[in-house]
Design a protein around this motif. Structure first.
Motif, PDB file in Angstrom:
ATOM      1  N   THR A  54       0.850  -1.187   0.000  1.00  0.00           N
ATOM      2  CA  THR A  54       0.000   0.000   0.000  1.00  0.00           C
ATOM      3  C   THR A  54       0.887   1.238   0.000  1.00  0.00           C
ATOM      4  OG1 THR A  54      -1.785   1.165   1.182  1.00  0.00           O
ATOM      5  CG2 THR A  54      -0.214  -0.050   2.527  1.00  0.00           C
ATOM      6  N   LEU A  55       0.551   2.192  -0.869  1.00  0.00           N
ATOM      7  CA  LEU A  55       1.354   3.407  -1.046  1.00  0.00           C
ATOM      8  C   LEU A  55       0.473   4.630  -0.857  1.00  0.00           C
ATOM      9  CD1 LEU A  55       3.993   4.859  -2.100  1.00  0.00           C
ATOM     10  CD2 LEU A  55       2.995   4.663  -4.389  1.00  0.00           C
ATOM     11  N   LEU A  56       0.943   5.565  -0.025  1.00  0.00           N
ATOM     12  CA  LEU A  56       0.235   6.824   0.204  1.00  0.00           C
ATOM     13  C   LEU A  56       1.137   7.978  -0.226  1.00  0.00           C
ATOM     14  CD1 LEU A  56      -1.315   6.263   3.769  1.00  0.00           C
ATOM     15  CD2 LEU A  56      -2.441   5.998   1.561  1.00  0.00           C
ATOM     16  N   ARG A  57       0.615   8.824  -1.152  1.00  0.00           N
ATOM     17  CA  ARG A  57       1.344  10.008  -1.600  1.00  0.00           C
ATOM     18  C   ARG A  57       0.448  11.225  -1.450  1.00  0.00           C
ATOM     19  NH1 ARG A  57       3.223   9.072  -7.543  1.00  0.00           N
ATOM     20  NH2 ARG A  57       1.225   7.965  -7.717  1.00  0.00           N
ATOM     21  N   GLN A  58       1.060  12.382  -1.252  1.00  0.00           N
ATOM     22  CA  GLN A  58       0.297  13.615  -1.097  1.00  0.00           C
ATOM     23  C   GLN A  58      -0.554  13.875  -2.325  1.00  0.00           C
ATOM     24  OE1 GLN A  58       3.327  16.609  -0.031  1.00  0.00           O
ATOM     25  NE2 GLN A  58       2.306  16.799   1.936  1.00  0.00           N
ATOM     26  N   ARG A  59      -1.811  14.261  -2.086  1.00  0.00           N
ATOM     27  CA  ARG A  59      -2.756  14.612  -3.146  1.00  0.00           C
ATOM     28  C   ARG A  59      -2.969  13.487  -4.154  1.00  0.00           C
ATOM     29  NH1 ARG A  59       0.341  19.010  -2.243  1.00  0.00           N
ATOM     30  NH2 ARG A  59       1.705  18.600  -4.014  1.00  0.00           N
ATOM     31  N   LYS A  60      -2.768  12.236  -3.714  1.00  0.00           N
ATOM     32  CA  LYS A  60      -3.007  11.075  -4.571  1.00  0.00           C
ATOM     33  C   LYS A  60      -3.875  10.078  -3.809  1.00  0.00           C
ATOM     34  CE  LYS A  60      -0.132  12.194  -7.974  1.00  0.00           C
ATOM     35  NZ  LYS A  60      -0.564  12.371  -9.385  1.00  0.00           N
ATOM     36  N   THR A  61      -4.725   9.370  -4.540  1.00  0.00           N
ATOM     37  CA  THR A  61      -5.491   8.311  -3.891  1.00  0.00           C
ATOM     38  C   THR A  61      -4.541   7.175  -3.528  1.00  0.00           C
ATOM     39  OG1 THR A  61      -5.987   7.332  -6.059  1.00  0.00           O
ATOM     40  CG2 THR A  61      -7.609   8.851  -5.133  1.00  0.00           C
ATOM     41  N   ALA A  62      -4.902   6.429  -2.503  1.00  0.00           N
ATOM     42  CA  ALA A  62      -4.051   5.327  -2.052  1.00  0.00           C
ATOM     43  C   ALA A  62      -3.908   4.287  -3.159  1.00  0.00           C
ATOM     44  CB  ALA A  62      -4.649   4.688  -0.801  1.00  0.00           C
ATOM     45  N   THR A  63      -2.708   3.772  -3.311  1.00  0.00           N
ATOM     46  CA  THR A  63      -2.434   2.732  -4.302  1.00  0.00           C
ATOM     47  C   THR A  63      -2.228   1.404  -3.591  1.00  0.00           C
ATOM     48  OG1 THR A  63      -1.347   4.323  -5.772  1.00  0.00           O
ATOM     49  CG2 THR A  63      -0.886   1.995  -6.158  1.00  0.00           C
ATOM     50  N   VAL A  64      -2.912   0.367  -4.058  1.00  0.00           N
ATOM     51  CA  VAL A  64      -2.747  -0.971  -3.494  1.00  0.00           C
ATOM     52  C   VAL A  64      -2.298  -1.910  -4.605  1.00  0.00           C
ATOM     53  CG1 VAL A  64      -3.832  -2.918  -2.337  1.00  0.00           C
ATOM     54  CG2 VAL A  64      -4.504  -0.585  -1.729  1.00  0.00           C
ATOM     55  N   ALA A  65      -1.105  -2.472  -4.469  1.00  0.00           N
ATOM     56  CA  ALA A  65      -0.591  -3.459  -5.416  1.00  0.00           C
ATOM     57  C   ALA A  65      -0.612  -4.821  -4.728  1.00  0.00           C
ATOM     58  CB  ALA A  65       0.817  -3.095  -5.845  1.00  0.00           C
ATOM     59  N   SER A  66      -0.519  -5.890  -5.505  1.00  0.00           N
ATOM     60  CA  SER A  66      -0.672  -7.200  -4.895  1.00  0.00           C
ATOM     61  C   SER A  66      -0.006  -8.298  -5.704  1.00  0.00           C
ATOM     62  CB  SER A  66      -2.164  -7.524  -4.744  1.00  0.00           C
ATOM     63  OG  SER A  66      -2.775  -7.555  -6.036  1.00  0.00           O
ATOM     64  N   SER A  67       0.203  -9.430  -5.038  1.00  0.00           N
ATOM     65  CA  SER A  67       0.774 -10.604  -5.694  1.00  0.00           C
ATOM     66  C   SER A  67      -0.300 -11.468  -6.330  1.00  0.00           C
ATOM     67  CB  SER A  67       1.564 -11.433  -4.678  1.00  0.00           C
ATOM     68  OG  SER A  67       0.731 -11.863  -3.614  1.00  0.00           O
ATOM     69  N   SER A  68      -1.560 -11.219  -5.993  1.00  0.00           N
ATOM     70  CA  SER A  68      -2.679 -11.986  -6.543  1.00  0.00           C
ATOM     71  C   SER A  68      -3.967 -11.200  -6.336  1.00  0.00           C
ATOM     72  CB  SER A  68      -2.797 -13.352  -5.858  1.00  0.00           C
ATOM     73  OG  SER A  68      -3.157 -13.177  -4.492  1.00  0.00           O
ATOM     74  N   GLN A  69      -5.036 -11.652  -6.963  1.00  0.00           N
ATOM     75  CA  GLN A  69      -6.318 -10.974  -6.815  1.00  0.00           C
ATOM     76  C   GLN A  69      -6.820 -11.056  -5.378  1.00  0.00           C
ATOM     77  OE1 GLN A  69      -7.639  -9.054  -9.222  1.00  0.00           O
ATOM     78  NE2 GLN A  69      -9.044  -8.386  -7.615  1.00  0.00           N
ATOM     79  N   GLN A  70      -6.600 -12.216  -4.735  1.00  0.00           N
ATOM     80  CA  GLN A  70      -7.025 -12.370  -3.338  1.00  0.00           C
ATOM     81  C   GLN A  70      -6.255 -11.406  -2.437  1.00  0.00           C
ATOM     82  OE1 GLN A  70      -6.348 -16.238  -1.632  1.00  0.00           O
ATOM     83  NE2 GLN A  70      -7.517 -15.785   0.232  1.00  0.00           N
ATOM     84  N   ALA A  71      -4.953 -11.280  -2.686  1.00  0.00           N
ATOM     85  CA  ALA A  71      -4.134 -10.356  -1.891  1.00  0.00           C
ATOM     86  C   ALA A  71      -4.599  -8.922  -2.087  1.00  0.00           C
ATOM     87  CB  ALA A  71      -2.667 -10.496  -2.279  1.00  0.00           C
ATOM     88  N   LYS A  72      -4.996  -8.572  -3.311  1.00  0.00           N
ATOM     89  CA  LYS A  72      -5.470  -7.211  -3.586  1.00  0.00           C
ATOM     90  C   LYS A  72      -6.767  -6.932  -2.838  1.00  0.00           C
ATOM     91  CE  LYS A  72      -5.971  -3.892  -7.301  1.00  0.00           C
ATOM     92  NZ  LYS A  72      -5.725  -3.632  -8.733  1.00  0.00           N
ATOM     93  N   SER A  73      -7.661  -7.920  -2.833  1.00  0.00           N
ATOM     94  CA  SER A  73      -8.937  -7.760  -2.127  1.00  0.00           C
ATOM     95  C   SER A  73      -8.708  -7.532  -0.633  1.00  0.00           C
ATOM     96  CB  SER A  73      -9.797  -9.008  -2.355  1.00  0.00           C
ATOM     97  OG  SER A  73     -10.994  -8.926  -1.624  1.00  0.00           O
TER      98      SER A  73
END
Length: 247
Positions: A54-73
């Motif tokens: 999970t990545l948080l940057r100023q004035r940006k929506t949170a980004t969630v990357a994952s190793s699989s679809q289940q991990a992303k959920s």
């Protein structure tokens, strides 16, 4: 002391990630690949763990990357509650570990939701980044007490090794977005200037009056100024205005 084989593996991972920084189309693309690299390097045969970043940057929506679809959920749940392991890790800038969520009272709503997804243990490891940007590697397992002892130490070493590559990816993304914004601003300014010139010629008025006419049309139509300007330019049949910018 790190063994020779481990040192080679560490070097290989670092080189691979630096190549990814150069070849990834954007920071989200890099993060997804990093999450997959994390899962491959931290899992054991027959006992695969789920990895999300999970990545948080100023004035940006949170980004969630994952190793699989289940991990992303599961990773998305980190931003669905006000108290989660990743938010705690961001605050204390230390590893946050929940050996068994069923007996952990720190994040009751979050824990209930994650356990319902089949997760029993979780670890959140913050990357060392710059400024207000924050990111964490999230490890999930359906087995309680999965991330303990040497396993957790190895995960912390991995995050330490990969933090530089992530810092570079975020920095490159910032430069790329800044260049894109500058290009868009210049193109918008060019179209507006051209439209003002056209209005001046058609109405035999001053630049100030021509710009006022353009603003009035923008307000009346509830349309952005550069869109009204583009319509004025296109009405001449010359096609859209182009700005030459080497960024």
């Amino acid at each position: 002391m790190v063994s020779e084989s481990t040192a080679k593996t560490d070097t290989s991972i670092t080189e691979h990630l630096h190549e990814l920084v150069l070849n990834s189309s954007d920071v989200e693309d890099f993060l997804n690949e990093l999450a997959q690299v994390s899962a491959r390097n931290l899992s054991e045969p027959g006992d695969e763990m789920l990895c999300a970043i999970t990545l948080l940057r100023q004035r940006k929506t949170a980004t969630v990357a994952s190793s699989s679809q289940q991990a992303k959920s599961i990773g998305r749940l980190e931003h669905s509650f006000t108290e989660t392991p990743s938010l705690t890790a961001f605050t204390v800038q230390e590893t946050v570990h929940a050996p068994d969520l069923e007996g952990d009272s720190r994040w009751p709503e979050y824990s209930t939701a994650v356990v319902a997804q089949g997760v029993r243990s979780v670890a959140a490891l913050p990357f060392r980044l710059e400024g207000e940007t924050k990111a964490a590697l999230l490890l999930y397992s359906g087995r309680a007490h999965r991330f303990e002892g040497r396993v957790l130490e190895f995960a912390e070493d991995f995050v330490s090794q990969t933090s530089l590559a992530l810092r570079l990816a975020v920095r490159f993304a910032h430069y790329s977005e800044t260049a894109a914004n500058l290009r868009a601003t210049l193109e918008s300014r060019t179209v507006i200037d051209m439209a003002v010139g056209i209005i001046m010629a058609q109405n035999r008025c001053s630049q100030e009056d021509a710009f006022a006419i353009l603003k009035t049309a923008s307000s009346t139509r509830n349309t952005k100024l550069h869109e009204v300007a583009a319509a004025v330019v296109n009405a001449l049949g010359q096609g859209p205005a182009r700005t030459h910018y080497d960024g």
